[in-house]
Design a protein around this motif. Structure first.
Motif, short mmCIF file in Angstrom:
data_model
loop_
_atom_site.label_atom_id
_atom_site.label_comp_id
_atom_site.label_asym_id
_atom_site.label_seq_id
_atom_site.Cartn_x
_atom_site.Cartn_y
_atom_site.Cartn_z
N PHE A 97 0.85 -1.21 -0.06
CA PHE A 97 0.05 -0.17 -0.17
C PHE A 97 0.92 1.17 -0.01
CE2 PHE A 97 -3.07 2.91 1.39
CZ PHE A 97 -4.37 2.87 0.64
N GLY A 98 1.82 1.20 0.69
CA GLY A 98 2.73 2.39 0.95
C GLY A 98 3.21 2.65 -0.42
N PRO A 99 3.99 1.68 -1.25
CA PRO A 99 4.44 2.27 -2.45
C PRO A 99 3.13 2.64 -3.58
CG PRO A 99 5.57 0.17 -2.13
CD PRO A 99 4.52 0.72 -0.97
N PHE A 100 2.11 2.06 -3.31
CA PHE A 100 0.93 2.31 -4.48
C PHE A 100 0.66 3.74 -3.99
CE2 PHE A 100 -3.63 2.17 -5.04
CZ PHE A 100 -3.31 2.00 -6.74
N ALA A 101 0.41 4.10 -2.89
CA ALA A 101 -0.14 5.34 -2.66
C ALA A 101 0.90 6.30 -3.00
CB ALA A 101 -0.38 5.76 -1.15
N ALA A 102 2.37 6.02 -2.81
CA ALA A 102 3.19 7.04 -3.29
C ALA A 102 3.18 7.21 -4.93
CB ALA A 102 4.63 6.62 -2.86
N LEU A 103 2.99 6.14 -5.66
CA LEU A 103 3.06 5.97 -6.95
C LEU A 103 1.63 6.99 -7.61
CD1 LEU A 103 4.46 2.61 -8.25
CD2 LEU A 103 5.33 5.12 -8.93
N LEU A 104 0.74 6.57 -6.99
CA LEU A 104 -0.54 7.01 -7.43
C LEU A 104 -0.53 8.75 -7.25
CD1 LEU A 104 -3.22 5.73 -8.47
CD2 LEU A 104 -4.06 6.31 -6.16
N GLY A 105 -0.12 9.13 -6.22
CA GLY A 105 0.17 10.55 -5.66
C GLY A 105 0.82 11.29 -6.82
N PHE A 106 1.85 10.59 -7.16
CA PHE A 106 2.87 11.13 -8.20
C PHE A 106 2.24 11.45 -9.56
CE2 PHE A 106 6.22 10.54 -11.53
CZ PHE A 106 7.03 11.69 -11.13
N ILE A 107 1.69 10.23 -9.79
CA ILE A 107 1.06 10.19 -11.26
C ILE A 107 -0.16 11.25 -11.10
CG2 ILE A 107 -0.28 8.86 -12.77
CD1 ILE A 107 1.60 6.57 -12.03
N LEU A 108 -0.64 11.33 -10.20
CA LEU A 108 -1.68 12.28 -10.21
C LEU A 108 -1.45 13.88 -10.30
CD1 LEU A 108 -4.64 11.04 -7.69
CD2 LEU A 108 -4.91 11.60 -10.07
N ALA A 109 -0.52 13.90 -9.43
CA ALA A 109 0.33 15.40 -9.47
C ALA A 109 0.73 15.69 -10.79
CB ALA A 109 1.26 15.33 -8.50
N GLY A 110 1.40 14.81 -11.38
CA GLY A 110 2.00 15.23 -12.69
C GLY A 110 0.73 15.56 -13.82
N TRP A 111 -0.11 14.41 -13.71
CA TRP A 111 -1.24 14.86 -14.81
C TRP A 111 -2.03 16.11 -14.24
CZ3 TRP A 111 -1.89 13.23 -19.45
CH2 TRP A 111 -1.39 11.71 -19.63
N ILE A 112 -2.30 16.38 -13.19
CA ILE A 112 -3.08 17.60 -12.81
C ILE A 112 -2.40 18.83 -13.27
CG2 ILE A 112 -4.02 19.04 -10.86
CD1 ILE A 112 -4.49 16.54 -9.36
N THR A 113 -0.76 18.81 -13.18
CA THR A 113 0.05 19.89 -13.42
C THR A 113 -0.15 20.05 -15.04
OG1 THR A 113 1.33 19.16 -11.89
CG2 THR A 113 2.31 21.01 -13.45
N GLY A 114 0.21 19.03 -15.92
CA GLY A 114 0.12 18.85 -17.21
C GLY A 114 -0.99 19.44 -17.60
N VAL A 115 -2.30 18.99 -17.32
CA VAL A 115 -3.84 19.37 -17.72
C VAL A 115 -4.00 20.68 -17.69
CG1 VAL A 115 -6.04 18.75 -17.57
CG2 VAL A 115 -4.53 17.04 -17.85
N SER A 116 -3.62 21.34 -16.07
CA SER A 116 -4.30 22.60 -15.80
C SER A 116 -3.23 23.40 -16.62
CB SER A 116 -3.88 22.90 -14.61
OG SER A 116 -2.73 22.27 -13.83
N PHE A 152 4.11 19.30 -23.19
CA PHE A 152 5.03 18.43 -22.99
C PHE A 152 5.10 17.51 -21.89
CE2 PHE A 152 7.28 21.19 -26.04
CZ PHE A 152 7.81 20.35 -26.86
N ILE A 153 4.45 18.23 -20.67
CA ILE A 153 4.58 17.44 -19.40
C ILE A 153 3.33 16.28 -19.52
CG2 ILE A 153 3.53 17.64 -16.94
CD1 ILE A 153 4.49 20.21 -16.97
N ALA A 154 2.31 16.39 -20.29
CA ALA A 154 1.35 15.50 -20.58
C ALA A 154 1.64 14.39 -21.33
CB ALA A 154 0.04 16.19 -21.31
N MET A 155 2.66 14.47 -22.30
CA MET A 155 3.15 13.53 -23.17
C MET A 155 4.35 12.85 -22.20
SD MET A 155 3.75 14.97 -27.03
CE MET A 155 5.34 16.02 -26.58
N GLY A 156 4.98 13.70 -21.63
CA GLY A 156 5.97 12.88 -20.70
C GLY A 156 5.12 11.91 -19.63
N MET A 157 3.80 12.47 -19.23
CA MET A 157 3.25 11.73 -18.30
C MET A 157 2.59 10.46 -18.77
SD MET A 157 3.80 12.64 -15.40
CE MET A 157 2.46 11.55 -14.56
N LEU A 158 2.50 10.73 -19.99
CA LEU A 158 1.78 9.37 -20.74
C LEU A 158 2.86 8.21 -20.63
CD1 LEU A 158 -0.97 9.15 -22.39
CD2 LEU A 158 0.40 9.49 -24.22
#
Lengths: 186, 107
Positions: A97-116, A152-158
């Motif tokens: 659960f630890g690694p999963f939550a961390a990964l999920l947070g990172f991915i979400l943050a990246g996408w939110i930044t890119g999209v906004s 660019f961020i969105a492409m990277g996040m993909l």
């Protein structure tokens, strides 16, 4: 626990599995009981040494979810697999659960930044409509620049999302082989 | 013994048991539990996993009395995997033995 109680409890735990797989598993355990009786053991002795049918069912369900997730790593499948593995025990909860939550947070943050960033020119449009006459060229150029960076961020996040998903699937699999195949649950 | 140790070793035991001959589930479980304390039911999830990973195949065979038995057979891939695991196990156990010897408390 006699044979019937054991098998009923096991089958109940396997409800979520496809019919065919469940039947196959039930057959394995019926065969086991038959061979055990032929060996001169009582039903109680056999189910005692088999261990908890609930725990056995959990292990089988977790393996099945991970397999599904490997076939199609959709968000729903990943969540189901994580949930199943976490349910196996406290140890799994910590190391999955630890690694999963961390990964999920990172991915979400990246996408939110890119999209906004990409959406920032829309903001200019909105202010333009709400407050007529406050248009600034600087705002427009800046937002267009942000939009570019956002793309660019969105492409990277993909790419990052894909790679991280693959890695995490592998980690889950490794985790199951490590923690399961389980022994006396003591 | 520590749970983590046994879990890794269990996979090696199953593959080793199938190296020379095909066996049915109950037989595999009994062979292992004669030597190691395990909860026998967890061998079945392990067998399914090994099959899904391509290390084992199964076939049904009629038995004289009772339901047909599901036999497990090692695939070529399973054989390779067995050799890898065996090497790992050897290194691991030699390491542990060496450390115990150096501990020098067994005299």
């Amino acid at each position: 626990m006699n044979k019937e109680q054991f098998l009923t409890s096991l089958e109940k735990g396997l409800k979520k599995l496809p019919h065919e797989e469940r039947e196959d598993i039930m057959h394995d355990f019926e065969e086991h009981f038959f061979n055990g009786s032929a060996d001169g053991k009582t039903e109680e002795q056999i189910s005692e040494s088999l261990g908890s049918p609930k725990q056995i069912a959990k292990e089988l369900v977790a393996t099945s979810h991970i397999e599904k997730m490997e076939a199609t790593a959709s968000t729903a499948n990943i969540f189901r697999a994580v949930w199943a593995v976490v349910g196996l025990g406290f140890f799994n909860f910590i190391i999955v659960f630890g690694p999963f939550a961390a990964l999920l947070g990172f991915i979400l943050a990246g996408w939110i930044t890119g999209v906004s960033f990409v959406a920032s020119p829309l903001l200019i449009l909105v202010t333009l409509i709400v407050n007529l006459g406050t248009f600034e060229f600087f705002d427009m150029f800046f937002s267009i620049m942000l939009c570019g960076i956002g793309l660019f961020i969105a492409m990277g996040m993909l790419y990052v999302t894909k790679v991280l998903t693959t890695l995490f699937v592998r980690y889950l699999k490794y985790n199951v082989s490590l923690v399961k195949g389980g022994l006396k649950h003591d | 013994m520590n749970i983590q140790f046994k879990k890794g070793a269990l996979e090696l035991c199953v593959l080793a048991l199938l190296y020379k001959q095909d066996r049915y589930g109950y037989e595999i479980v009994q062979k292992i539990s004669d030597q190691i304390v395990i909860s026998e039911g967890s061998v079945y999830p392990l067998l399914r996993r090994l099959k899904k990973e391509g290390y084992l195949t199964t076939y049904l065979q009629e038995s004289k009395e009772g339901p047909s038995r599901k036999y497990y057979r090692l695939t070529d891939q399973g054989r390779d995997h067995l050799h890898v695991l065996n090497e790992e196990w050897k290194q691991f156990s030699e390491g542990v033995n060496q450390l115990i010897k150096e501990g020098d408390f067994n005299e």
